[in-house]
Design an enzyme around this catalytic site. Structure first.
Site, short mmCIF file in Angstrom:
data_model
loop_
_atom_site.label_atom_id
_atom_site.label_comp_id
_atom_site.label_asym_id
_atom_site.label_seq_id
_atom_site.Cartn_x
_atom_site.Cartn_y
_atom_site.Cartn_z
N ARG A 1 116.68 61.11 24.64
CA ARG A 1 115.71 61.20 25.71
C ARG A 1 114.38 61.75 25.16
NH1 ARG A 1 116.58 64.97 28.49
NH2 ARG A 1 118.58 65.78 27.76
N TYR B 1 116.75 53.58 24.99
CA TYR B 1 117.82 54.59 24.93
C TYR B 1 118.35 54.93 26.33
CZ TYR B 1 120.22 58.97 24.69
OH TYR B 1 121.18 59.94 24.86
N LYS C 1 119.71 59.55 34.71
CA LYS C 1 118.89 60.76 34.83
C LYS C 1 117.73 60.56 35.81
CE LYS C 1 121.40 62.69 31.71
NZ LYS C 1 122.40 63.68 32.12
N HIS D 1 123.39 68.32 37.71
CA HIS D 1 123.84 67.89 36.37
C HIS D 1 125.21 68.52 36.11
CE1 HIS D 1 122.65 67.64 31.80
NE2 HIS D 1 123.30 66.57 32.19
N SER E 1 122.83 69.25 28.33
CA SER E 1 123.22 68.04 27.62
C SER E 1 123.93 68.39 26.31
CB SER E 1 121.97 67.23 27.28
OG SER E 1 121.23 67.00 28.46
N CYS F 1 126.77 69.84 25.70
CA CYS F 1 127.38 71.17 25.62
C CYS F 1 128.82 71.15 26.13
CB CYS F 1 126.58 72.19 26.43
SG CYS F 1 125.04 72.65 25.65
N ASN G 1 134.03 67.08 27.55
CA ASN G 1 135.26 67.71 27.06
C ASN G 1 135.98 68.47 28.17
OD1 ASN G 1 134.84 66.71 24.52
ND2 ASN G 1 133.92 68.58 23.72
N ASP H 1 129.15 64.04 34.27
CA ASP H 1 127.74 64.33 34.04
C ASP H 1 126.95 64.68 35.31
OD1 ASP H 1 125.62 64.56 32.13
OD2 ASP H 1 124.80 62.66 32.83
N ASN I 1 123.29 62.19 18.03
CA ASN I 1 123.31 61.85 19.45
C ASN I 1 123.84 60.42 19.64
OD1 ASN I 1 122.85 62.45 22.23
ND2 ASN I 1 120.97 61.21 22.17
N ARG J 1 126.40 57.59 20.77
CA ARG J 1 127.05 57.61 22.09
C ARG J 1 128.10 56.53 22.25
NH1 ARG J 1 125.05 61.45 26.13
NH2 ARG J 1 123.36 62.50 25.07
N ARG K 1 125.49 76.89 25.58
CA ARG K 1 125.88 77.34 24.23
C ARG K 1 125.18 78.64 23.94
NH1 ARG K 1 127.73 73.29 20.51
NH2 ARG K 1 127.77 71.33 21.66
N GLY L 1 141.32 72.97 25.22
CA GLY L 1 142.47 73.20 26.10
C GLY L 1 142.66 74.66 26.48
N ASN M 1 140.44 76.55 27.44
CA ASN M 1 139.58 76.86 28.59
C ASN M 1 140.38 76.85 29.90
OD1 ASN M 1 137.45 77.13 26.86
ND2 ASN M 1 136.70 75.03 27.15
C1 OXD Z 1 122.16 64.00 28.76
C2 OXD Z 1 123.13 62.91 28.94
O1 OXD Z 1 121.26 63.90 27.92
O2 OXD Z 1 124.03 63.08 29.77
O3 OXD Z 1 122.27 65.00 29.48
O4 OXD Z 1 123.01 61.87 28.27
MN MN Z 2 123.79 64.84 30.95
#
Ligand code: OXD
Ligand code: MN
Length: 648
Positions: free
Chosen positions: A74, A216, A225, A245, A267, A269, A273, A292, A402, A404, A441, A539, A541
């Site tokens: 982005r 992108y 977004k 978000h 983003s 982070c 997961n 997301d 990054n 994807r 983070r 896991g 968490n």
């Molecule tokens: C971000 C995404 O950048 O979800 O937050 O791609």
């Molecule tokens: Mn995102």
């Protein structure tokens, strides 16, 4: 110029006709949303050298794209909120007066689709027909965008049918900004190469999105977004709901009680997961609704009901492995588009920390050969015979940081199908949310989990969120901690101070504020002095999620501290504490403490961020009141009482 096709909806026709005249494409295709159409576009891109078809035996219906080097993330510096007044965009957004921006962008759009096909993508953000769902029409000249939007949203005829003759939608226009001269051969990833030629523009008052120059995901898949966060956050403010978000997950206890949680992390982070995590705790089941974005609407009972407006996952590849997130890897088994990962000789894909050996040789994200390191099967370098240390020192990565995957949600083995379809107890209400988590983070200070004392305190926690900047954005600050309120910093569609106020209003206007979700701040990323992680994450968490559920049920006590309510160490379930990564009890003790000195610094930086937000209003000659467009007093009060408690 192509002939504008007919549409039953006059507003759709007008939108397409307007841009047909400006962009002058060679032809126009209205996306139907069928599997065959998706397949045909992918195969056309293979023929043009824009996609690599992956091995159909190991990755059926999967493709690889390699982007231009300027177009990997982005572009926050080129993202604009063009409200009529600058103060309405607020202190965190780039702004330009709407008419000036349109004039500027129209110059770029003029003839920009020459030699190309204009695709018209009717899309739904959310299950078609759900009361929370919204609709959009994206015009684009990028077939990559078409097939990615096809995965990420519900597209095609069904949407046009739903819109009928006069249904409303968010109009979106996108161009890669690379017209073709007669006979000119296309490139693998067309885009405007210079960053200053890219524009990602939202007009929140007109509810329109104009994007130019980038292919992108976050810049070009306009449902994500631009619409589901920036424009939707403004709609939500005006209409009394929330566009956030956040991931959404369903957690089922051994007693079969269901909880729905959302979590806002910046983003890259770990939302994907957590959204698909395999609980380490026996008897607990986790299912995914979204990874997301969450749209939350208050129900008549006072609870917040959420849907995931998306239809797929646009996840960060590096680090996704059978250890960290097996369900994400399984989601990528078929029908997935990979961008900027390594191509292996047998037509499969690879990335750093995938948890599998690298191929001896491969093609890296830039299309150059890469080679397995001599001393580490799980690393690759740009030349044969390199060691892992040499590669590390060179800063080389074979898959872009990054890179994807765009994977259909229906592939996810732990998808909560009913919740994903927006259904709760047989009704299309979305699912009721029990807890909202914020996080980021943070290598120091911020404890593993911290419960807000009230809704307002929770809003304060969200407003004070910070995180290390990740590769999800093109930035020279990667790795530095920046304030990222509610993980929304790049996604506010309006003034951040008004956004805080809107969060506070959700309590004031609630039919029953006692039913609002409880709010928590979590941090899986604490590091020791030696740089090791003090919490295993993934896991493990589930141990924190269990504590949260027990707090919701009122089953466990907490330490009431100035920063919030912290768990007693003995209340974090450490059963099944086995495997490669374990909870170390001494570390756990440490990350459940209040680090007084660290917090003093923390609140000083939060205060500084508040001051920065306020400065914009102070400079604006039209904002006469001392409180308007400023950080709400309720949040300042919490900051002040926290500061005095810590100094006591
Ligand atoms: C971000 C995404 O950048 O979800 O937050 O791609
Ligand atoms: Mn995102």
């Amino acid at each position: 110029m192509a002939k504008t096709p007919k549409f039953a909806n006059a507003k759709v026709f007008a939108w397409v006709d307007k841009w047909n005249k400006v962009c002058t494409p060679d032809r126009i295709v209205v996306v139907k949303g069928t599997k065959k159409e998706h397949h045909d576009i992918c195969e056309m891109m293979v023929k043009k050298g824009q996609f690599v078809k992956l091995n159909p035996k190991t990755r059926p219906d999967c493709y690889l794209a390699r982007s231009h080097e300027s177009d990997v993330a982005r572009v926050e510096g080129r993202t604009f909120i063009c409200s009529k007044r600058e103060i309405d965009a607020g202190p965190t957004n780039h702004w330009m007066e709407p008419e000036a921006m349109k004039k500027l962008m129209l110059k770029s759009y003029k003839g920009c689709m020459k030699g190309r096909t204009m695709y018209v993508i009717p899309f739904a953000m959310g299950p078609i027909g759900n009361p929370i769902t919204q609709y959009g029409i994206e015009i684009t000249d990028s077939p990559y965008v078409v097939v990615n939007m096809d995965i990420m949203t519900r597209t095609g005829d069904a949407v046009l049918r739903h819109l009928g003759a006069d249904g409303d939608f968010i109009p979106c226009i996108h161009s890669v900004g690379a017209p073709l001269k007669k006979g000119q051969k296309d490139v693998a990833w067309p885009c405007a190469k210079r960053i200053e030629d890219k524009f990602i523009t939202q007009f929140p008052e007109e509810r329109q999105i104009w994007s130019f120059g980038s292919g992108y995901g976050g810049n070009a898949l306009l449902g994500k977004k631009c619409f589901a966060l920036r424009i939707a956050s403004k709609l939500a403010k005006d209409e009394g709901w929330m566009a956030e978000h956040m991931l959404i997950l369903t957690l089922t206890s051994p007693e079969r009680k269901q909880y729905h949680l959302t979590a806002a992390f910046p983003s890259a982070c770990g939302k994907t997961n957590l959204a698909m995590m395999l609980p380490k705790l026996k008897g607990w089941r986790l299912q995914t609704i979204g990874d997301d974005i969450a749209w939350l609407k208050p129900g008549e009972d006072g609870r917040l009901y959420a849907i995931n407006p998306e239809n797929g996952f646009f996840g960060v590849a590096p680090g996704t492995s059978m250890d960290s997130n097996p369900n994400a890897l399984k989601s990528c088994k078929k029908g997935t588009i990979f961008t900027n990962v390594v191509l292996t000789p047998n037509g499969d894909i690879w990335w750093e920390d995938m948890g599998v050996d690298a191929p001896v040789e491969g093609i890296d994200w830039k299309g150059n050969p890469c080679y397995r390191c001599v001393d580490d099967k799980r690393r690759m370098g740009p030349r044969p015979g390199m060691t892992k240390k040499e590669v590390k020192e060179s800063g080389y990565v074979a898959a872009h940081k990054n890179s994807r995957f765009t994977a259909p949600a229906e592939n996810c083995p732990v998808l909560d199908k009913a919740g994903f379809d927006g259904i709760w107890k047989g009704k299309p209400t979305g699912v009721p949310i029990d807890a909202i988590l914020f996080g980021g983070r943070r290598p120091s200070t911020i404890p593993l989990v911290n419960e807000a004392k009230s809704w307002t305190h929770g809003v304060f926690m969200g407003s004070a969120a910070g995180s290390e900047v990740t590769a999800a954005v093109i930035s020279d600050q990667i790795g530095q901690v920046r304030r990222d309120p509610m993980a929304m910093l790049p996604f506010f569609g309006y003034n951040v101070c008004d956004y805080f106020q809107h969060w506070l209003e959700m309590e004031r206007t609630s039919p029953d504020a006692t039913k609002l979700p409880k709010i928590y701040f979590v941090n899986w990323f604490r590091k020791g002095d030696d740089g090791r992680f003090m919490w295993p994450g993934f896991g493990d968490n589930s141990r924190v999620l269990k504590w949260i559920c027990q707090r919701i049920e009122g089953k466990v006590h907490a330490h009431v501290t100035p920063i919030g309510n912290l768990p007693l160490e003995s209340d974090i379930d450490l059963s099944n504490n086995e495997g490669k990564f374990k909870v170390v009890p001494e570390d756990l003790r440490e990350i459940l403490k209040v680090d007084k000195e660290g917090w003093k610094k923390e609140i000083a930086t939060v205060g500084a961020s508040y001051d920065e937000y306020d400065a914009k209003a102070s400079k604006d000659t039209e904002v006469r009141s001392k409180t308007a467009r400023r950080v709400p007093k309720a949040l300042r009060d919490i900051l002040a009482s926290l500061a005095s408690a810590l100094n006591r």
